[in-house]
Design a protein around this motif. Structure first.
Motif, PDB file in Angstrom:
ATOM      1  N   GLU A 275       0.818  -1.219   0.000  1.00 53.57           N
ATOM      2  CA  GLU A 275       0.000   0.000   0.000  1.00 53.57           C
ATOM      3  C   GLU A 275       0.850   1.267   0.000  1.00 53.57           C
ATOM      4  N   ASN A 276       2.094   1.148  -0.461  1.00 52.49           N
ATOM      5  CA  ASN A 276       3.007   2.301  -0.562  1.00 52.49           C
ATOM      6  C   ASN A 276       3.190   3.018   0.786  1.00 52.49           C
ATOM      7  N   LYS A 277       3.179   2.243   1.865  1.00 54.13           N
ATOM      8  CA  LYS A 277       3.255   2.847   3.202  1.00 54.13           C
ATOM      9  C   LYS A 277       4.543   3.640   3.397  1.00 54.13           C
ATOM     10  N   LYS A 278       5.667   3.092   2.928  1.00 51.74           N
ATOM     11  CA  LYS A 278       6.948   3.770   3.137  1.00 51.74           C
ATOM     12  C   LYS A 278       7.041   5.061   2.337  1.00 51.74           C
ATOM     13  N   ILE A 279       6.558   5.012   1.101  1.00 47.71           N
ATOM     14  CA  ILE A 279       6.653   6.209   0.270  1.00 47.71           C
ATOM     15  C   ILE A 279       5.682   7.283   0.776  1.00 47.71           C
ATOM     16  N   LYS A 280       4.529   6.878   1.335  1.00 45.27           N
ATOM     17  CA  LYS A 280       3.601   7.849   1.928  1.00 45.27           C
ATOM     18  C   LYS A 280       4.251   8.527   3.128  1.00 45.27           C
ATOM     19  N   GLN A 281       4.937   7.716   3.943  1.00 42.49           N
ATOM     20  CA  GLN A 281       5.630   8.283   5.101  1.00 42.49           C
ATOM     21  C   GLN A 281       6.713   9.255   4.663  1.00 42.49           C
ATOM     22  N   LEU A 282       7.411   8.888   3.586  1.00 48.55           N
ATOM     23  CA  LEU A 282       8.468   9.753   3.065  1.00 48.55           C
ATOM     24  C   LEU A 282       7.895  11.078   2.583  1.00 48.55           C
ATOM     25  N   LEU A 283       6.797  11.012   1.838  1.00 49.85           N
ATOM     26  CA  LEU A 283       6.158  12.227   1.334  1.00 49.85           C
ATOM     27  C   LEU A 283       5.705  13.126   2.483  1.00 49.85           C
ATOM     28  N   SER A 285       6.806  13.174   5.575  1.00 45.76           N
ATOM     29  CA  SER A 285       7.877  13.645   6.438  1.00 45.76           C
ATOM     30  C   SER A 285       8.741  14.730   5.798  1.00 45.76           C
ATOM     31  N   THR A 286       8.703  14.813   4.468  1.00 50.34           N
ATOM     32  CA  THR A 286       9.579  15.756   3.775  1.00 50.34           C
ATOM     33  C   THR A 286       8.847  16.904   3.105  1.00 50.34           C
ATOM     34  N   SER A 287       7.526  16.907   3.222  1.00 46.31           N
ATOM     35  CA  SER A 287       6.759  17.964   2.560  1.00 46.31           C
ATOM     36  C   SER A 287       5.497  18.248   3.362  1.00 46.31           C
ATOM     37  N   SER A 288       4.670  19.090   2.801  1.00 46.43           N
ATOM     38  CA  SER A 288       3.407  19.435   3.458  1.00 46.43           C
ATOM     39  C   SER A 288       2.278  18.556   2.982  1.00 46.43           C
ATOM     40  N   VAL A 289       2.624  17.491   2.232  1.00 46.66           N
ATOM     41  CA  VAL A 289       1.580  16.601   1.714  1.00 46.66           C
ATOM     42  C   VAL A 289       0.927  15.856   2.876  1.00 46.66           C
ATOM     43  N   THR A 290      -0.377  15.911   2.996  1.00 48.30           N
ATOM     44  CA  THR A 290      -1.080  15.249   4.087  1.00 48.30           C
ATOM     45  C   THR A 290      -2.200  14.351   3.574  1.00 48.30           C
ATOM     46  N   HIS A 291      -2.278  14.161   2.248  1.00 47.58           N
ATOM     47  CA  HIS A 291      -3.362  13.321   1.732  1.00 47.58           C
ATOM     48  C   HIS A 291      -3.075  11.861   2.023  1.00 47.58           C
ATOM     49  N   LYS A 292      -4.128  11.058   2.001  1.00 48.93           N
ATOM     50  CA  LYS A 292      -3.986   9.628   2.286  1.00 48.93           C
ATOM     51  C   LYS A 292      -3.536   8.902   1.045  1.00 48.93           C
TER      52      LYS A 292
END
Length: 292
Positions: A275-283, A285-292
């Motif tokens: 479910e792309n969990k790691k890449i979501k966490q990366l996004l 943690s490094t940006s203002s992206v907060t979408h699911k």
């Protein structure tokens, strides 16, 4: 190029917080405007090998004075990561696997069938100027069918031309087609296989990432030269391809046994990030992206 100036103007005008691109082999993506407030992610969009990355490297040298740092280049396996790091692009290279493949949860079901992955595209040979692109399919499919008469052919286009192409290869033998569904259905169908066979399909490498046994042929005829296509993670010389053909001709050899002749090494295996969990966490943690 015009598209670069269009993107440049769009970035300056809209002032985005995050830029996501799935065109990792497009050199001008590495020259777009940057600022500390903009986080940039460039995702690998398909199978690459050393020659693909080398071509990108040559293109980047031609536009060296325009290049800008990238926050993250997200790739599918360690081998591609190492190749990208050699290009000298400023930024971190991160392994996450195929974004589409990761998005579909693994489905544990009773696996009984062999699936051959079609790479048929109408008029592809003409577009590529690659006269014998499908010669490999014509050589191996009758041999595979002889071993497994319930072989399913997973269609790429689900077109009349595609079905006719495979029916012609198998002559009077009845081909069993698995129609192309939406992209999620494609991965769910792959999960139903106990064994996948493909020439050099990205979906074949994704299947292996999902824990499915996959046999990679890895050879494409190049006109009359008979040379392996060098445009995928696994490509082999003709002598290895001949060994694969001999194994397929041997009645005592099972289909699964051809896997060992062109094995995908650990560095070439695609990652699977559920479910792309790691890449979501990366996004996040490094940006203002907060979408699911």
């Amino acid at each position: 190029p015009l598209i670069y100036f269009y993107l440049q103007a769009a970035i300056i005008e809209t002032k985005p917080r995050t830029i996501l691109s799935f065109a990792d082999s497009y050199p001008w993506n590495y020259a777009l405007p940057r600022s500390p407030k903009i986080k940039t992610f460039i995702f690998q969009n398909g199978s690459h090998d050393q020659q693909t990355i080398l071509r990108l490297g040559k293109s980047l040298k031609k536009i060296k004075k325009w290049l800008r740092p990238v926050d993250y280049i997200v790739v599918m396996n360690r081998r591609t990561k190492n190749l990208f790091k050699k290009l000298g692009i400023k930024g971190r290279v991160y392994c996450s696997g195929s974004i589409l493949n990761n998005a579909v949860p693994l489905k544990r079901i009773n696996k009984k069938r062999h699936i051959f992955i079609s790479q048929f595209r109408k008029d592809l040979e003409n577009k590529l100027g690659f006269r014998n692109f499908y010669k490999t399919e014509k050589e191996i499919l009758p041999l595979i069918y002889k071993k497994e008469k319930k072989l399913l052919i997973m269609l790429a286009e689900n077109s009349v031309q595609e079905k006719a192409f495979f029916s012609e290869i198998l002559k009077n033998k009845k081909a069993i087609f698995l129609p192309k569904g939406d992209w999620k259905k494609t991965y769910q169908n792959i999960d139903s296989a106990k064994h996948v066979i493909h020439v050099d399909s990205t979906l074949g490498f994704e299947a292996q990432a999902r824990g499915i046994k996959a046999s990679t042929i890895g050879f494409r005829h190049n006109g009359a030269k008979g040379r392996a296509e060098d445009d995928k993670p696994v490509s082999v010389k003709k002598k290895i391809y001949k060994k694969i053909l001999n194994k397929l001709k041997d009645d005592s050899t099972s289909l699964e046994e051809i896997t060992s002749l062109n094995a995908v090494t650990s560095s070439k295996k695609y990652f699977y990030d559920s479910e792309n969990k790691k890449i979501k966490q990366l996004l996040m943690s490094t940006s203002s992206v907060t979408h699911k």
